[in-house]
Scaffold this active site. Structure first.
Site, mmCIF file in Angstrom:
data_model
loop_
_atom_site.group_PDB
_atom_site.id
_atom_site.type_symbol
_atom_site.label_atom_id
_atom_site.label_comp_id
_atom_site.label_asym_id
_atom_site.label_seq_id
_atom_site.Cartn_x
_atom_site.Cartn_y
_atom_site.Cartn_z
ATOM 1 N N GLU A 126 -21.120 48.615 -37.498
ATOM 2 C CA GLU A 126 -20.204 48.552 -36.349
ATOM 3 C C GLU A 126 -19.304 47.322 -36.451
ATOM 4 O OE1 GLU A 126 -22.341 48.960 -32.679
ATOM 5 O OE2 GLU A 126 -23.208 50.869 -33.259
ATOM 6 N N HIS A 134 -19.618 52.054 -28.946
ATOM 7 C CA HIS A 134 -20.914 51.512 -28.509
ATOM 8 C C HIS A 134 -20.814 50.971 -27.077
ATOM 9 C CE1 HIS A 134 -24.919 49.637 -30.048
ATOM 10 N NE2 HIS A 134 -25.022 50.063 -28.802
#
Length: 314
Positions: A260, A280
């Site tokens: 990420e 997220h």
């Protein structure tokens, strides 16, 4: 006076209460000048330079090497629930308490799970893009009533998702490797064979192997959908992208990724068909943000005072 290093930018983002909890206890705060998540080197540098006694973290890698740079550290607070990014054994060996905020983001994550599910199944994103670009496309998808939702991981969030699914008249099946099978739970092969939509709500296994690896994804019935708001590593992303391109799977909604941010070229799912990808943000409701922040701040204060925390991981 103690210093708390706060590396997650969402701490107290929608409420002053978490900051006030620390300030009332005489805890000063330091926010590093780096983008989140920090690298191990950046985190070690910040802990060393600030002499922090508390760390409030999000996704930063809290490794044994990082902890070696923080001899004054007494408590690590995960601003959330999952502690996969924290070396718990290393913390325990150094006498550092680890706390988290269980239950504070349950509703928020369950809501986003259903948002991703509906957006993917009914192709909301391409429909929106069609209208805003001057088109008027037709995008079909199945109704949820009578469909089978397979929930992998039947803790607080999995059960909250189940309650929402029943409101849509869905059939719910659940698998949880940490719970015995029984009336509400079946084994994983049975779930994969029966589910029209699969959603994940569990931590990473100790062996680090994806729960939905290539074999498991292939075992899903043709036209199934996959939703993941738990951990990116739970799915073989390359296999998932290939099965979306081939048409074996009809769509996927994802809030988490192995790396990420996934980047425009670093993750095959970015270019896979009929995917809805969010950054997220499962816990990003106003209520969850305040609850997570105040919960971990209160436990940081307790530990620094020599008291037992209310929500210890160990």
């Amino acid at each position: 006076m103690s210093t708390a290093l706060i590396t997650t930018p969402s701490f107290g983002q929608h409420s002053r209460r978490p900051w006030e909890t620390l300030a009332r206890a005489g805890v000063t705060t330091h926010v590093p000048p780096y983008a989140h998540p920090l690298t191990g080197e950046q985190l070690a540098e910040q802990l060393r330079d600030t002499g922090a006694r508390a760390l409030i973290t999000g996704l930063d890698p809290v490794t044994a090497r990082v902890l070696d740079a923080a001899p004054r550290l007494r408590v690590i607070a995960k601003h959330g629930v999952g502690t996969d990014n924290i070396d718990l054994a290393a913390a325990r060996g150094r006498g550092i308490r680890v706390v988290n905020a269980p239950g504070t983001n349950t509703g928020a994550v369950a809501d986003l799970t259903f948002a991703l599910l509906l957006a993917t199944v009914r192709q909301i994103v391409p429909g929106h893009t069609s209208v805003t670009s001057g088109g008027w496309g037709r995008y079909f998808g199945p109704e949820l009533a009578g469909r089978t939702l397979g929930i992998i991981g039947y803790g607080r969030i999995g059960q909250a998702v189940a309650r929402r699914a029943r409101g849509f008249d869905m059939r719910v099946l659940a698998y949880d490797p940490y719970l015995p099978t029984g009336e509400a739970l079946i084994d994983l092969p049975g779930l994969l064979a029966a589910a029209d939509i699969v959603t994940l709500h569990l931590p990473m296994p100790a062996d680090g192997h994806p729960v939905l690896d290539r074999a498991a994804l292939t075992a899903l019935r043709p036209g199934a959908y996959v939703i993941n708001t738990a951990r990116g590593g739970l799915i073989d992303e390359t296999a998932l992208a290939e099965l979306l391109h081939s048409g074996h799977l009809a769509g996927a909604g994802l809030d988490v990724y192995t790396t990420e941010p996934p980047g425009p070229a670093g993750n095959p799912l970015v270019t896979a068909p009929n995917t809805v990808l969010t950054p997220h943000c499962g816990a990003f409701s106003h209520q969850a943000n305040e609850a997570m922040g105040t919960t971990v701040a209160a436990d940081v204060v307790r530990v620094l005072r020599g008291e037992d925390p209310a929500h210890p991981v160990h």
